[in-house]
Design a protein around this motif. Structure first.
Motif, mmCIF file in Angstrom:
data_model
loop_
_atom_site.group_PDB
_atom_site.id
_atom_site.type_symbol
_atom_site.label_atom_id
_atom_site.label_comp_id
_atom_site.label_asym_id
_atom_site.label_seq_id
_atom_site.Cartn_x
_atom_site.Cartn_y
_atom_site.Cartn_z
ATOM 1 N N SER A 21 0.513 -1.205 -0.201
ATOM 2 C CA SER A 21 -0.030 0.184 0.309
ATOM 3 C C SER A 21 1.112 1.206 0.077
ATOM 4 C CB SER A 21 -0.896 -0.192 1.254
ATOM 5 O OG SER A 21 -2.043 -0.686 1.154
ATOM 6 N N CYS A 22 -0.008 2.427 -0.994
ATOM 7 C CA CYS A 22 1.111 3.729 -0.660
ATOM 8 C C CYS A 22 0.561 4.467 -0.209
ATOM 9 C CB CYS A 22 1.809 3.593 -2.065
ATOM 10 S SG CYS A 22 2.279 5.326 -1.712
ATOM 11 N N VAL A 23 0.022 5.940 0.530
ATOM 12 C CA VAL A 23 -0.352 6.710 0.626
ATOM 13 C C VAL A 23 -0.119 7.735 0.356
ATOM 14 C CG1 VAL A 23 -1.760 7.961 2.924
ATOM 15 C CG2 VAL A 23 -1.516 5.819 2.363
ATOM 16 N N ALA A 24 -0.985 9.132 -0.071
ATOM 17 C CA ALA A 24 0.222 10.054 -0.666
ATOM 18 C C ALA A 24 -1.000 11.705 0.429
ATOM 19 C CB ALA A 24 -0.335 10.012 -1.968
ATOM 20 N N SER A 25 0.342 12.026 0.702
ATOM 21 C CA SER A 25 -0.059 13.341 0.176
ATOM 22 C C SER A 25 -0.443 14.604 -0.283
ATOM 23 C CB SER A 25 0.626 13.988 1.615
ATOM 24 O OG SER A 25 2.489 14.464 1.200
ATOM 25 N N GLY A 26 -1.036 15.305 0.122
ATOM 26 C CA GLY A 26 -1.223 16.264 -1.413
ATOM 27 C C GLY A 26 -2.744 16.270 -2.096
ATOM 28 N N SER A 27 -3.188 17.736 -2.600
ATOM 29 C CA SER A 27 -4.045 17.554 -3.189
ATOM 30 C C SER A 27 -3.838 16.832 -5.078
ATOM 31 C CB SER A 27 -4.375 18.779 -2.780
ATOM 32 O OG SER A 27 -3.489 19.866 -4.156
ATOM 33 N N LEU A 28 -5.063 17.095 -4.973
ATOM 34 C CA LEU A 28 -5.193 16.490 -6.693
ATOM 35 C C LEU A 28 -4.536 15.348 -7.087
ATOM 36 C CD1 LEU A 28 -4.734 20.065 -8.616
ATOM 37 C CD2 LEU A 28 -6.520 19.025 -8.331
ATOM 38 N N PHE A 29 -4.435 14.121 -5.897
ATOM 39 C CA PHE A 29 -4.043 12.609 -6.325
ATOM 40 C C PHE A 29 -4.562 12.759 -7.663
ATOM 41 C CE2 PHE A 29 -2.100 8.970 -5.155
ATOM 42 C CZ PHE A 29 -3.308 7.767 -5.256
ATOM 43 N N SER A 30 -6.154 12.604 -7.714
ATOM 44 C CA SER A 30 -6.451 11.238 -8.927
ATOM 45 C C SER A 30 -6.381 11.853 -10.069
ATOM 46 C CB SER A 30 -7.592 11.979 -8.450
ATOM 47 O OG SER A 30 -8.308 12.925 -9.225
ATOM 48 N N ILE A 31 -5.261 12.587 -10.234
ATOM 49 C CA ILE A 31 -5.245 12.791 -11.444
ATOM 50 C C ILE A 31 -3.532 12.181 -12.068
ATOM 51 C CG2 ILE A 31 -6.541 15.319 -11.540
ATOM 52 C CD1 ILE A 31 -4.211 16.872 -11.912
ATOM 53 N N TYR A 32 -2.857 12.163 -11.065
ATOM 54 C CA TYR A 32 -1.849 11.384 -11.149
ATOM 55 C C TYR A 32 -1.689 10.102 -11.674
ATOM 56 C CZ TYR A 32 -0.476 15.934 -8.989
ATOM 57 O OH TYR A 32 -1.098 17.948 -8.675
ATOM 58 N N THR A 33 0.045 9.979 -12.214
ATOM 59 C CA THR A 33 0.066 8.628 -12.448
ATOM 60 C C THR A 33 0.638 8.110 -11.514
ATOM 61 O OG1 THR A 33 -0.014 8.650 -15.050
ATOM 62 C CG2 THR A 33 0.972 7.229 -14.120
ATOM 63 N N ASP A 72 -6.917 3.779 -5.335
ATOM 64 C CA ASP A 72 -8.497 3.798 -4.184
ATOM 65 C C ASP A 72 -8.387 6.123 -4.113
ATOM 66 O OD1 ASP A 72 -10.220 5.272 -2.537
ATOM 67 O OD2 ASP A 72 -10.880 3.287 -1.860
ATOM 68 N N ASN A 73 -8.695 7.320 -4.760
ATOM 69 C CA ASN A 73 -8.596 8.252 -5.013
ATOM 70 C C ASN A 73 -9.355 8.999 -3.572
ATOM 71 O OD1 ASN A 73 -7.323 7.491 -7.202
ATOM 72 N ND2 ASN A 73 -8.936 8.643 -8.829
ATOM 73 N N ASP A 74 -10.605 8.182 -3.154
ATOM 74 C CA ASP A 74 -10.738 9.216 -1.811
ATOM 75 C C ASP A 74 -9.826 8.319 -0.579
ATOM 76 O OD1 ASP A 74 -13.825 7.619 -3.090
ATOM 77 O OD2 ASP A 74 -13.151 9.477 -3.376
ATOM 78 N N LYS A 75 -9.065 7.494 -0.776
ATOM 79 C CA LYS A 75 -8.180 7.639 -0.103
ATOM 80 C C LYS A 75 -6.515 8.292 -0.215
ATOM 81 C CE LYS A 75 -11.215 3.204 2.351
ATOM 82 N NZ LYS A 75 -10.817 2.813 2.685
ATOM 83 N N LYS A 76 -6.788 8.193 -1.521
ATOM 84 C CA LYS A 76 -5.190 9.447 -1.289
ATOM 85 C C LYS A 76 -3.949 8.066 -1.815
ATOM 86 C CE LYS A 76 -5.949 14.173 -0.966
ATOM 87 N NZ LYS A 76 -4.559 14.966 0.147
ATOM 88 N N SER A 77 -4.846 6.415 -2.006
ATOM 89 C CA SER A 77 -3.982 5.247 -1.983
ATOM 90 C C SER A 77 -3.486 4.512 -3.119
ATOM 91 C CB SER A 77 -4.346 4.423 -1.010
ATOM 92 O OG SER A 77 -4.461 5.296 0.101
ATOM 93 N N VAL A 78 -2.333 4.021 -3.577
ATOM 94 C CA VAL A 78 -2.378 3.084 -4.859
ATOM 95 C C VAL A 78 -1.592 1.735 -4.238
ATOM 96 C CG1 VAL A 78 -0.419 3.808 -4.721
ATOM 97 C CG2 VAL A 78 -1.068 2.643 -6.795
ATOM 98 N N PHE A 79 -2.036 0.618 -4.406
ATOM 99 C CA PHE A 79 -2.487 -0.629 -3.713
ATOM 100 C C PHE A 79 -1.230 -1.603 -5.308
ATOM 101 C CE2 PHE A 79 -4.349 -0.297 -0.696
ATOM 102 C CZ PHE A 79 -5.527 0.963 -1.366
ATOM 103 N N LEU A 80 -0.412 -2.891 -5.124
ATOM 104 C CA LEU A 80 0.163 -3.246 -5.248
ATOM 105 C C LEU A 80 -0.140 -4.787 -4.970
ATOM 106 C CD1 LEU A 80 1.247 -4.504 -8.297
ATOM 107 C CD2 LEU A 80 3.594 -4.438 -6.156
ATOM 108 N N GLN A 81 -1.167 -5.494 -5.573
ATOM 109 C CA GLN A 81 -1.184 -6.810 -5.407
ATOM 110 C C GLN A 81 -0.116 -7.873 -5.524
ATOM 111 O OE1 GLN A 81 -3.638 -8.009 -2.581
ATOM 112 N NE2 GLN A 81 -2.585 -10.263 -2.791
ATOM 113 N N MET A 82 0.882 -8.387 -5.102
ATOM 114 C CA MET A 82 1.448 -9.137 -5.669
ATOM 115 C C MET A 82 0.835 -11.159 -5.524
ATOM 116 S SD MET A 82 4.686 -7.447 -4.995
ATOM 117 C CE MET A 82 4.790 -7.452 -3.159
ATOM 118 N N ASN A 83 0.841 -11.832 -6.454
ATOM 119 C CA ASN A 83 0.476 -13.127 -5.919
ATOM 120 C C ASN A 83 1.578 -14.044 -6.803
ATOM 121 O OD1 ASN A 83 -1.579 -12.595 -4.968
ATOM 122 N ND2 ASN A 83 -2.941 -12.287 -6.960
ATOM 123 N N SER A 84 1.844 -15.276 -6.325
ATOM 124 C CA SER A 84 2.479 -16.476 -7.098
ATOM 125 C C SER A 84 3.827 -15.797 -7.132
ATOM 126 C CB SER A 84 1.630 -16.638 -8.417
ATOM 127 O OG SER A 84 1.318 -17.386 -8.047
#
Length: 115
Positions: A21-33, A72-84
């Motif tokens: 998981s990664c949580v970001a600070s700052g605004s306009l998170f939803s527009i960034y890659t 999850d733009n509401d939580k300003k978060s990005v996730f990486l699910q890693m399997n196998s």
């Protein structure tokens, strides 16, 4: 400024799963890659997966079919699910945000896959 904080790394046996998981600070998170990169000892940092603000995803060949990136733009978060997971997935994993061509990085989280 942008701050990124990763979590979820650790030790896992081959074949197992991890969710970063990664949580970001700052605004306009939803527009960034957002992306996940990794760096193994003695190797260059490489892209694992990225997701645009619109939700388009891109994966390294090594990650296709095993890893899933989401956000999850509401939580300003990005996730990486890693399997196998494989021992060659062992690396420090970094969260990345691209803001108008300027990259921001988290501090990294270690993932170690034991054979």
């Amino acid at each position: 400024q942008v701050q990124l904080v990763e979590s979820g790394g650790g030790l896992v046996q081959a074949g197992g799963s991890k969710r970063l998981s990664c949580v970001a600070s700052g605004s306009l998170f939803s527009i960034y890659t957002m992306g996940w990169y990794r760096q193994a000892p003695g190797k260059q940092r490489e892209l694992v997966a990225s997701i645009s603000g619109a939700g388009s995803t891109n994966y390294a060949d090594s990650a296709k079919g095993r890893f899933t990136i989401s956000r999850d733009n509401d939580k300003k978060s990005v996730f990486l699910q890693m399997n196998s997971l494989k021992p060659e997935d062992t690396a420090v994993y970094f969260c990345n945000l691209q803001r108008f061509g300027v990259p921001f990085w988290g501090q990294g989280t270690q993932v170690t896959v034991i054979a």
